[in-house]
Scaffold this active site. Structure first.
Site, PDB file in Angstrom:
ATOM      1  N   ASP A 282       0.115  -7.532   1.288  1.00  0.00           N
ATOM      2  CA  ASP A 282       0.635  -6.172   1.803  1.00  0.00           C
ATOM      3  C   ASP A 282       2.044  -6.535   1.906  1.00  0.00           C
ATOM      4  OD1 ASP A 282       0.319  -3.737   2.039  1.00  0.00           O
ATOM      5  OD2 ASP A 282      -0.022  -3.243   4.229  1.00  0.00           O
TER       6      ASP A 282
ATOM      7  N   SER B 105       4.862   2.143   7.978  1.00  0.00           N
ATOM      8  CA  SER B 105       4.697   0.950   6.568  1.00  0.00           C
ATOM      9  C   SER B 105       5.376   0.392   6.458  1.00  0.00           C
ATOM     10  CB  SER B 105       3.248   1.948   6.438  1.00  0.00           C
ATOM     11  OG  SER B 105       2.067   1.763   6.930  1.00  0.00           O
TER      12      SER B 105
ATOM     13  N   HIS C  36       0.764  -1.045  -0.107  1.00  0.00           N
ATOM     14  CA  HIS C  36      -0.032  -0.194   0.019  1.00  0.00           C
ATOM     15  C   HIS C  36       0.424   1.437  -0.035  1.00  0.00           C
ATOM     16  CE1 HIS C  36       0.326  -0.132   4.301  1.00  0.00           C
ATOM     17  NE2 HIS C  36       0.948   1.186   4.365  1.00  0.00           N
TER      18      HIS C  36
END
Length: 406
Positions: free
Chosen positions: A166, A250, A136
């Site tokens: 992911d 992230s 993402h």
């Protein structure tokens, strides 16, 4: 009465004299004890019997500063080695910033056109270096850059990405890369172990931030809506930690006390009432995905050759009128399209067939179908498919093939 008063007075004087004697003795004892400690500590330290060293006022390697002290006074320094600091030092240069841009306008100031995240350099081969980050973080970007810890920016090529885990893999020029992260074994983790998160929370201005916590749980299954339609498409298997993970973290590293990467930080429950709950993709789950993305550009998974939707996504009116399902059928997967020349077409499956079992295991929705295919079966396996067509329950067998790039 006079005799009594004189007797009491004499006794009080004696008690006062005794107390004065005790006080003087205590004072003299304290002085002697202090002198004994002052002269014995250097001697004991020289023999190596004390867990610390005497600072003589010379510059030390740890501080690089001169400790000024009178000639007759010695100061004591404790040598403290931090396991956390050593772990961070071992891996921090391998944790980089990721900048993704959706257009090439150098004059745009819109935050929507530039996003930042984190990544981990996991491999260097020749003059190339390889980085793992979150899918993402780079999704939708037409240009991606990697920011090294010295601030230099390098263009990156996206080798592959996987929406289910992911994860994404990038490649950069590795000429200036000196530190590569080492992966640890996430299967050996236990709740309560130290966990260190390293990344770039809230953007590059807070790059290489370190937060410390513990492993809160080792086996968490988090429902994921991949399409934004409110339906669960996948269950992400993650580590739970209370180390602070914020936007920008992230793709960064979750590290054990040995400085090994045990997880790739991914998502955080972003609710005002929730604190101390962060998630990371376990290293042992990430490694095979990373290898597939690096070498093939995608994860090698088996496929049947159908597009589908969960029965729960279909208006109940069509269950009986269009699909003609029996009343007792409440779950399943509706085939919306069959890929030509695919295993599904060869096995005779058609649009509007409703799959309810694979190898005898109930399939209630799309998530269960994907999970069974991707975790229980391999490319080349035969699978028995039970389905309803026009209200009639039927069975067929097909051989799974490699999933094709979309």
């Amino acid at each position: 009465m006079g005799y009594y008063d004189e007797h009491v007075s004499n006794r009080n004087e004696k008690q006062k004299g005794a107390r004065r004697g005790i006080g003087i003795s205590a004072f003299i004892g304290a002085i002697l004890g202090a002198l004994l400690a002052l002269f014995s500590v250097p001697a004991l330290s020289g023999l190596g019997w004390l867990p610390y060293e005497i600072d003589s006022g010379a510059p030390t390697e740890e501080t690089g500063q001169l400790t000024e002290a009178p000639n007759d006074i010695e100061t004591v320094n404790y040598a403290v080695n931090s396991d956390v600091s050593q772990a961070v030092e071992k891996v921090s240069d391998a944790v980089v910033g990721i900048v993704s841009m959706t257009n090439g306008s150098m004059f745009s100031s819109s935050e929507e056109e530039e996003g930042t995240g984190s990544g981990v350099i996991y491999k260097k081969e020749g003059d190339r270096a390889f980085i793992v980050t979150n899918e993402h973080v780079i999704s939708g970007a037409n240009q991606v850059e990697v920011v090294l810890t010295d601030g230099s920016r390098l263009p990156a090529e996206v080798l592959g990405s996987d929406v289910f885990t992911d994860l994404a893999v990038l490649e950069i020029d590795g000429s200036d890369v000196e530190t590569v992260a080492e992966f640890g074994n996430s299967d050996l983790l236990s709740p309560g172990e130290p966990a260190i998160a390293i990344g770039n929370p809230l953007g590059l201005r807070f790059s290489s931030s370190v937060t410390l916590g513990i492993i809160s749980a080792t086996e968490r299954s988090i429902p994921i809506d991949l399409t934004g339609n409110g339906q669960i498409d996948w269950q992400a298997e993650v580590l739970q930690t209370d180390a602070a993970i914020n936007p920008g973290n992230s793709g960064g590293a979750l590290v054990n006390i040995q400085g090994q990467v045990i997880g790739i930080n991914s998502m955080k429950i972003a609710q005002s009432a929730v604190e101390g709950i962060g998630f990371a993709i376990p290293s042992n789950l990430a490694i095979p995905v990373i290898e597939d993305l690096e070498f093939y550009g995608e994860v090698q998974r088996p496929q049947m050759g159908v597009a589908f939707r969960s029965l729960s996504e279909i208006p109940s009116f069509h269950w009986e009128e269009t699909l003609k399902l029996p009343e007792d059928v409440k779950g399943g997967v509706v085939i919306t399209d069959v890929v030509p020349m695919s295993p599904a077409e060869t096995a005779g499956l058609r649009q509007y067939d409703v799959i309810v079992e694979l190898n005898g295991e109930d399939i209630n929705d799309g998530h269960e179908l994907r999970k069974f295919l991707y975790t229980e079966l391999n490319i080349g396996d035969e699978v028995e498919v039970t389905y309803y067509r026009e209200g009639k329950k039927e069975t067929t067998t097909l051989t799974l093939v490699e999933q094709q790039s979309s």
